[in-house]
Design a protein around this motif. Structure first.
Motif, PDB file in Angstrom:
ATOM      1  N   HIS A  10       0.985  -1.241   0.029  1.00  0.00           N
ATOM      2  CA  HIS A  10      -0.022   0.076  -0.079  1.00  0.00           C
ATOM      3  C   HIS A  10       0.828   1.345   0.008  1.00  0.00           C
ATOM      4  CE1 HIS A  10      -2.740  -3.003   1.003  1.00  0.00           C
ATOM      5  NE2 HIS A  10      -3.591  -2.248   1.267  1.00  0.00           N
ATOM      6  N   ARG A  11       0.411   2.410  -0.388  1.00  0.00           N
ATOM      7  CA  ARG A  11       0.894   3.737  -0.099  1.00  0.00           C
ATOM      8  C   ARG A  11       0.829   4.225   1.174  1.00  0.00           C
ATOM      9  NH1 ARG A  11      -1.414   6.826  -5.803  1.00  0.00           N
ATOM     10  NH2 ARG A  11      -0.260   5.383  -7.295  1.00  0.00           N
ATOM     11  N   VAL A  12       1.846   5.192   1.371  1.00  0.00           N
ATOM     12  CA  VAL A  12       1.906   5.734   2.744  1.00  0.00           C
ATOM     13  C   VAL A  12       0.522   6.487   3.102  1.00  0.00           C
ATOM     14  CG1 VAL A  12       3.035   7.335   4.263  1.00  0.00           C
ATOM     15  CG2 VAL A  12       4.257   5.994   2.730  1.00  0.00           C
ATOM     16  N   ALA A  13      -0.253   6.187   4.130  1.00  0.00           N
ATOM     17  CA  ALA A  13      -1.380   6.863   4.264  1.00  0.00           C
ATOM     18  C   ALA A  13      -1.292   7.892   5.421  1.00  0.00           C
ATOM     19  CB  ALA A  13      -2.455   5.938   5.018  1.00  0.00           C
ATOM     20  N   SER A  14      -1.881   8.674   5.408  1.00  0.00           N
ATOM     21  CA  SER A  14      -2.038  10.071   6.388  1.00  0.00           C
ATOM     22  C   SER A  14      -2.491   9.626   7.553  1.00  0.00           C
ATOM     23  CB  SER A  14      -2.800  11.294   5.612  1.00  0.00           C
ATOM     24  OG  SER A  14      -4.286  10.920   5.585  1.00  0.00           O
ATOM     25  N   HIS A  15      -2.997   8.378   7.934  1.00  0.00           N
ATOM     26  CA  HIS A  15      -3.482   8.152   9.199  1.00  0.00           C
ATOM     27  C   HIS A  15      -2.678   8.286  10.209  1.00  0.00           C
ATOM     28  CE1 HIS A  15      -5.667   5.580  12.147  1.00  0.00           C
ATOM     29  NE2 HIS A  15      -4.831   5.153  12.323  1.00  0.00           N
ATOM     30  N   ASN A 219      -5.451  -7.861   7.394  1.00  0.00           N
ATOM     31  CA  ASN A 219      -5.452  -6.754   8.345  1.00  0.00           C
ATOM     32  C   ASN A 219      -5.383  -6.940   9.864  1.00  0.00           C
ATOM     33  OD1 ASN A 219      -4.843  -4.834   6.235  1.00  0.00           O
ATOM     34  ND2 ASN A 219      -7.127  -5.237   5.700  1.00  0.00           N
ATOM     35  N   ASP A 245       2.643   7.731  12.030  1.00  0.00           N
ATOM     36  CA  ASP A 245       3.099   7.529  10.841  1.00  0.00           C
ATOM     37  C   ASP A 245       4.594   8.051  10.632  1.00  0.00           C
ATOM     38  OD1 ASP A 245       0.675   6.380  10.300  1.00  0.00           O
ATOM     39  OD2 ASP A 245       0.091   7.790   8.388  1.00  0.00           O
ATOM     40  N   SER A 276       6.928   2.011   3.961  1.00  0.00           N
ATOM     41  CA  SER A 276       5.621   2.777   4.144  1.00  0.00           C
ATOM     42  C   SER A 276       4.478   2.150   5.023  1.00  0.00           C
ATOM     43  CB  SER A 276       4.934   2.766   2.590  1.00  0.00           C
ATOM     44  OG  SER A 276       4.645   1.482   2.531  1.00  0.00           O
ATOM     45  N   ASP A 278       0.553   2.090   6.531  1.00  0.00           N
ATOM     46  CA  ASP A 278      -1.054   2.623   6.230  1.00  0.00           C
ATOM     47  C   ASP A 278      -1.829   2.346   7.779  1.00  0.00           C
ATOM     48  OD1 ASP A 278      -2.055  -0.070   6.420  1.00  0.00           O
ATOM     49  OD2 ASP A 278      -1.993  -0.256   4.159  1.00  0.00           O
TER      50      ASP A 278
END
Length: 339
Positions: A10-15, A219, A245, A276, A278
């Motif tokens: 997955h891409r880096v999330a802003s969570h 998950n 993060d 990365s 998420d």
């Protein structure tokens, strides 16, 4: 799962994980993070009281200092006299090499070892009786159908080890009588081949969450092993925390465990920057192999070894683990207190 099974990164999330207010009312984990036990101690609507704060849970890093650079472990040197003496306890090694527990739920891995990316950077740990290597344990797992498998776990308290959910609860094997909670797990801290420097103990008490046991959702692939003895007081244990993060992507991840592609029961270590994150996963290009399912993914903070994920999966580009977010953290705190 086998660390050699492929998933899409997955891409880096802003969570961002937010710590709970010190005075906030405790909120039991719910939804797919609802805790369950093979002994039915926590299921059927019985809530588990959780801590009021999510300040990192301290480990017991007794017996050795952290690396001065705060990044990676120092690896090297032969086993010392104490280790040699402790290694007098030995394991009767099975006649055939056992397979990674991930294969029980997900099938055989592809022919190419996808989780060693480029040159194999893993280094063997020879003084496994010493700190911090004794906080990692080789696992011998007996499934419901009496088949035997291997995995890795790590101490978070005197009687509690963390591991992947699929290490203790098998899903969708397709083999009659195999699915469900495993029968037993033999825990061998600091194992080195046939040598058991700190002995072993067998557990039949396990924890996971409904997201894994009911749904098989990757998950939520995490769980715990509860021991009948205080073996962790001898080995020491990891601290753990739910980190933002930005902290994680700036960190170097460390993984040590018991891969099945190396000589049976030998411990191997590698480290690299986190790639990365998420909300539920952490991704890293740290070399692993099947058998390391359940290993700690940890960083060194102010001299303490602090876990932030549970290694569970491999991939062609990055490997990954279940992130210790607020819900995972709350369950770990409760499981750490289990007796």
């Amino acid at each position: 799962m086998s660390a050699s099974h492929k998933i899409t990164p997955h891409r880096v999330a802003s969570h961002k994980i937010k710590a709970a207010n010190e005075d906030a009312a405790p909120v039991p984990s719910s939804g797919p993070h609802t805790p369950v036990s093979n002994l039915d101690l926590e299921h059927a609507g019985k809530s588990v009281r959780q801590p009021k704060t999510q300040a990192p849970s301290a480990g017991r890093d007794a017996g050795g200092a952290a690396p001065a650079d705060g990044e990676t472990e120092r690896v090297g040197g032969a086993a010392g006299p104490r280790a040699a003496a402790e290694a007098a306890r030995t394991l009767s090694v099975p006649a055939t090499k056992l397979r990674d527990i991930g294969e029980a739920s997900f099938g055989s891995p592809p022919p190419m070892a996808e989780t060693v990316h480029g040159p194999d950077d893993r280094r063997q740990i020879t003084d496994t009786a010493a700190h911090p290597w004794r906080m990692h344990a080789s696992l011998l797992i007996v499934a419901r159908d009496n088949s035997q498998w291997i995995g890795t776990g790590w101490f978070i308290g005197p009687r509690t080890l963390m591991t992947a959910g699929h290490v203790i609860h098998i899903k969708n094997s397709g083999v009659p009588g195999r699915d469900g909670w495993v029968k037993s797990v033999q825990v061998m801290p600091g194992r080195n081949g046939s040598a058991l420097p700190h002995g072993s103990v067998t557990s039949t008490s396990f924890r996971s969450v409904t997201g894994w046991t009911d749904n098989g959702d990757q998950n939520f692939d995490y769980g715990a092993i509860i021991l009948p003895t205080d073996l962790g007081n001898t080995t020491g244990w990891f601290g753990f925390g739910a980190y933002p993060d930005a902290d994680l992507v700036a960190s170097t991840g460390n993984i040590s465990g018991y891969p099945g592609d190396k000589p049976s029961g030998t411990q191997w270590y590698d480290s690299r920057k986190i790639a990365s994150v998420d909300a539920r996963k952490v991704y890293y290009d740290i070399d692993t192999a099947g058998g390391q399912s359940g290993s700690a993914v940890y960083r060194i903070v102010n001299g303490a070894r602090m876990a932030f994920a549970i290694h569970a999966y491999g991939g062609a580009v990055t490997n990954s683990g279940t992130r210790i977010n607020s819900e995972v953290y709350n369950n770990m705190v409760a499981w750490k207190a289990a007796t």
